[in-house]
Write an enzyme that holds these catalytic residues in place. Structure first.
Site, PDB file in Angstrom:
ATOM      1  N   THR A  75       5.727  -5.561   1.710  1.00  0.00           N
ATOM      2  CA  THR A  75       6.697  -4.466   1.659  1.00  0.00           C
ATOM      3  C   THR A  75       6.864  -3.888   3.067  1.00  0.00           C
ATOM      4  OG1 THR A  75       4.925  -2.963   1.004  1.00  0.00           O
ATOM      5  CG2 THR A  75       6.257  -3.932  -0.772  1.00  0.00           C
TER       6      THR A  75
ATOM      7  N   VAL B  53       6.561   0.071   4.268  1.00  0.00           N
ATOM      8  CA  VAL B  53       5.678   1.148   4.727  1.00  0.00           C
ATOM      9  C   VAL B  53       4.220   0.692   4.663  1.00  0.00           C
ATOM     10  CG1 VAL B  53       4.878   3.517   4.303  1.00  0.00           C
ATOM     11  CG2 VAL B  53       7.306   2.955   4.051  1.00  0.00           C
ATOM     12  N   CYS B  54       3.877  -0.087   3.646  1.00  0.00           N
ATOM     13  CA  CYS B  54       2.491  -0.501   3.408  1.00  0.00           C
ATOM     14  C   CYS B  54       1.836  -1.162   4.625  1.00  0.00           C
ATOM     15  CB  CYS B  54       2.397  -1.396   2.187  1.00  0.00           C
ATOM     16  SG  CYS B  54       2.959  -0.586   0.669  1.00  0.00           S
ATOM     17  N   PRO B  55       2.479  -2.137   5.288  1.00  0.00           N
ATOM     18  CA  PRO B  55       1.797  -2.751   6.426  1.00  0.00           C
ATOM     19  C   PRO B  55       1.563  -1.789   7.577  1.00  0.00           C
ATOM     20  CG  PRO B  55       4.001  -3.690   6.154  1.00  0.00           C
ATOM     21  CD  PRO B  55       3.741  -2.810   4.971  1.00  0.00           C
TER      22      PRO B  55
ATOM     23  N   LEU C   8      -1.606   0.132   6.509  1.00  0.00           N
ATOM     24  CA  LEU C   8      -2.806  -0.701   6.529  1.00  0.00           C
ATOM     25  C   LEU C   8      -3.212  -1.040   7.963  1.00  0.00           C
ATOM     26  CD1 LEU C   8      -2.155  -2.996   3.449  1.00  0.00           C
ATOM     27  CD2 LEU C   8      -3.458  -0.863   3.556  1.00  0.00           C
TER      28      LEU C   8
END
Length: 187
Positions: free
Chosen positions: A44, A46-48, A51
């Protein structure tokens, strides 16, 4: 209902870390500080960024005796594929838990039932396996891992210094408060 002060519920899940698959249970959250970071999905947008930011703080967290667990409703196989195919995610050294059964997402009350995805939830867990901090954001708002480091330092301080509390914007080495009758109405 808040999870603060409650012990992590039993679970068993498969995870990916540094080229290996492993099993994780609630017992992994005992004996040391843990951070569990839920995010909606692999591959996706925003997720990376979140993380990667968490990876950038990972050594600071390790230095504080904290293990990091990221969780999405994807499988551990999907985590490996993402890790192998994304330069950003390929840097991650911490444990990536798969939750396709939604057990963890339900246990931590972050599951968006109609989507089968997790909200952005961050949980600070003490060495007894008890939740000491919770932050839950909407899917379109990324988190700041440096703020998480500050919260963990405060949680560790008050655990090690009973009778003291950390005021707003407390930083390590700053003055704390000792709640007492003398302070009532004077802050």
């Amino acid at each position: 209902m808040s999870l603060v002060g409650k012990e992590v519920l039993p679970f068993k899940a498969q995870a990916y870390q540094k080229g290996e698959f492993l099993e994780v249970t609630e017992e992994n959250f005992k004996g040391n500080w843990s951070v569990v970071v839920f995010y909606p999905a692999d591959f996706t947008f925003v997720c990376p960024t979140e993380l990667e930011d968490l990876q950038n703080e990972y050594q600071n967290l390790k230095d504080l005796g904290v293990e990091v667990y990221s969780v999405s409703t994807d499988t551990h196989f999907t985590h490996k594929a993402w890790h192998d195919n994304s330069e950003t995610i390929g840097k991650i050294e911490y444990i990536m838990i798969g939750d396709p059964s939604h057990t963890l997402s339900r246990n931590f009350d972050v599951l968006i039932e109609e989507d089968g995805l997790a909200d952005r939830g961050t949980f600070i867990i003490d060495p007894d396996g008890v939740v000491q901090g919770v932050e839950i954001n909407a899917g379109n708002m990324g988190r700041d891992a440096s703020a998480l480091v500050s919260k963990i330092k405060a949680a560790q301080y008050v655990r090690n210094n009973p009778g003291e509390v950390c005021p707003a914007k407390w930083k390590e080495g700053s003055k704390t408060l000792k709640p007492s009758l003398d302070l009532v109405g004077k802050i």
